[in-house]
Design an enzyme around this catalytic site. Sequence first.
Site, PDB file in Angstrom:
ATOM      1  N   CYS A 147       0.828  -1.213   0.000  1.00 24.26           N
ATOM      2  CA  CYS A 147       0.000   0.000   0.000  1.00 24.26           C
ATOM      3  C   CYS A 147       0.853   1.250   0.000  1.00 24.26           C
ATOM      4  O   CYS A 147       0.587   2.208  -0.712  1.00 24.26           O
ATOM      5  CB  CYS A 147      -0.833   0.072   1.269  1.00 24.26           C
ATOM      6  SG  CYS A 147      -2.060  -1.177   1.381  1.00 24.26           S
ATOM      7  N   VAL A 151       0.545   4.314  -2.487  1.00 18.98           N
ATOM      8  CA  VAL A 151      -0.071   5.589  -2.108  1.00 18.98           C
ATOM      9  C   VAL A 151       0.868   6.748  -2.427  1.00 18.98           C
ATOM     10  O   VAL A 151       0.444   7.794  -2.911  1.00 18.98           O
ATOM     11  CB  VAL A 151      -0.485   5.595  -0.616  1.00 18.98           C
ATOM     12  CG1 VAL A 151      -0.937   6.990  -0.182  1.00 18.98           C
ATOM     13  CG2 VAL A 151      -1.599   4.597  -0.361  1.00 18.98           C
TER      14      VAL A 151
END
Lengths: 501, 448
Positions: A147, A151
């Site tokens: 993630c 991101v």
Amino acid sequence: MKIRDHNELFQEQEYCEQFERKKEFENPWPAEKVKDVAEWTKTEEYKEKNFTRKHIKINPAKACQPLGAVFCASGFEGTMPFVQGAQGCVAYFRSHLNRHFKEPFAAISTSMTEDAAVFGGLNNMLEGLENAYTLYHPKMLAVSTTCMAEVIGDDLNAFIKQARDKGVIPQDLPVPFAHTPSFVGSHITGYDNMMKGILSSITAGRKGEPNGKINIIPGFDTYTGNYRELKRLLTIMGVEHTILADVSDIFDSPNTGEYKLYPGGTPFADAVDSINAMATIALQKYSTVKTMDYIQKEWGQKTPVLSPIGIRNTDKFFDEISKITGKPIPQEIEDERGRAVDAMIDSHPYVHGKRFALIGDPDLLLGVISFIMEMGGELVHIVCTNGDKAFEQEAYNLLSGSPFGAKGKVYVGKDMWHLRSLMFTEPVDFLIGNSYAKFLWRDTETPLIRIGFPLFDRHHLHRYPIIGYQGVINLVNWVVNTVLDEMDRKTINTTSFDVIR
Amino acid sequence: MSTAIKETQKMIEEVLEAYPEKTKKDRTKHLAANDPTGQCSTCQVKSNVKSRPGVMTVRGCAFAGAKGVVWGPVKDQITISHGPIGCGQYSWWARRNYYNGQTGIDTFGTMHITTDFQEKDIVYGGDKDLYEALHELKELFPLARGIGILSECPVGLIGDDIEAVSKKTSKELGIPIVPVRCEGFRGVSQSLGHHIANDTIRDYILGKGQLEKSTPYDVALIGDYNIGGDAWSSRKMLEELGLRVIAQWTGDASINEMGIANKAKLNLVHCYRSMNYICRHMEETYGIPWVEFNFFGPTKIYQSLRKIASYFDDAIKENAEKMIEKYKPMMDAVIEQYRPRLEGKKVMLYVGGLRPRHTIGAYEDLGMEVVASGYEFGHNDDYKRTYPDIKEGTVIMDDATLYELEEFTRRLRPDMVGSGIKEKYSYHKIGVPFRQMHSWDYSGLQSV
């Protein structure tokens, strides 16, 4: 000296009294209240409330993309899964796979922290590639992301190019990559993305003469027995093949007194040459969507999906392989089929009419649904946390093909807490699912047949194939013997106790 | 410098040769030959700094520390893994933190509850959904005593204001809702997660519980996660000693117990690494003294019982002696049975917070020698506590990599290794007996 295990020890009076004393400080609810709420959670009213929730998942049956990616990557010869992101994720992937397979699993993280959040993960990638290459001597470093890297928008392609240009890794070291954020899809999506990433990278510019082989992509398949069975069957048939990615020796390696970092995998040369096969067959559909689309379009190969779970599916698998390769189905395999059918007939009466609830990954569910219907079991609740609309439709199509599927309802995007409500309001006889389904076994007392991933609490199940005719026999074995166990358990205080069945 | 230290130092240098220059330089600071005096500055290892990328560290992250270790075992609150699906899935009951209660009704320990972030949440933020999620949870689980929101990486990166949502919703629902900023990219290991979790316990829970009456014997059992029930076993000993355990942190813990710990007369700390923060806070704010203890193996148990008793009156001190007298024959019988088989055998330890030093005595009781020990996420104070307990020249490792563990095993030839699940199966392959030290019952008189 008697060593008491915890289940015995903590039932003893001194401990029970201790637990009572502890309650003085716990501010517990009155027992009546707890009982009332417990009963309420079994009702239709609660089920409705439970099914209207939209913002929370409770005991979901799915993991995240990078787990599938590292699993896929590990199945190639000499390949180190390399994860660009925060380091906790890789610790989790490693322990998750360790616990399922009871095997070591190596994967690397670039240990990104706050500074990478601000400045990006380039430095982590450069140093990580250098360290991993120097220390662990991989033939390939397969990069996926967590993630965090997604991101902040790390540019993997540019980073890897820089690493080559700076000489921290050799120019010719294969470093395929895939973007695998946890907030998109599930572990099966990650498998798909990594497979596509690896194949598109290592086969680029390798299109040449047809090699006469077929490729098989098992998908996110955690049964090491399946891989060995597949190789055995194709060898018997005389079909030359490449399995992409072959994780069997990675997660089921012989004990030789030596720890090997890379104990097997698809030979690199074979993987590179896969672009020249006559066809690529996927054994799972939903974990190979992008890969198969890529192969069909870019490699121009036939790309059938054939999942050989259950008799009918296995028949179809061999028929199609025979058509594609022109090789006849040998008597040896016909005999195996005969034995599987014999086993099914012998066990059929005990399974017929029994009601089943299922939870798991989409492809596995389709296979198991097909098999249970062949055995005369009635499908009732089918829950698939990581299923989509296409899967839902496909499952209904399958169910509608048999009277045993007529009552079956499919719930995509739902979780095990939904299934709990279903099992209380509309009970079933048996539950099929992974180890976490054991909470449902505990709450509803429905016997659990462990098929799926992860299987933490039973040993060796993944060593048995569930594909092919031998797989049919194994499935029959697990299902019918759970039925028989349950019958025996219920006779413990009755006269209906039988030795011979 | 002694010969033992020199020899170990030479071996460490050989092992380090495999690294690229920069990483070698860094790793040199984390490996040392033990000097039990702990005085020599060059023999102390550097700790609690970033792992090098690409070396296969065994460490986890702040989320693992806050959710998996500290908050997760609290039984009557709901713990949300706030963010994408993975972190909650992998930390789903990964340690055996036993508890009493009816799961899903009045207790929630073994549940995996998540906001399951999708791409839209990353783009638009997850706060609105979180607010709705909290309301849904309250409706489905009316007996929850609180909710903990444990944030995963993206929550911090996209800048969601979980504190504001918690504050607002806590008022509406009338239960504590605790925002825990334990995103995995924070800090260098699990350890920061422990600290963050402690801070939130301090800010949202401590001092808010109900205790009807106090006694001079009230203690809190801190830093025991009841893995396989060992906090219960420890509690049994403390009660036999004549103490009243008013709070148990956080194995089998309830929100109320955590809310009344500030009324204890003494805090008893088992896992110093994960829980020293809250003890220091209680010492500063409420004047509660704290004492570390060690219930691994008879020698350390006897010492600890006496040490704990020394904070109380003669009656308690007498009880300690009586207990030692009562249990010693049982302990001696265990040692008598196993020591002949284990005498002189070598042990290598590489674990998390307390076991690299706490279990040494237990091995020594059985005649075994620790030849290497190290922490995944220890700090300077952990190592300082460890040096004096280990023989001169023993390998001390901080944040060891898979490569180093393998190499030290090859060279030191331990008869047993105690480490975690990620290391377990590679040791099975090489045929070295292995003990999983993260998740089994290990402490107290019942589990020796």
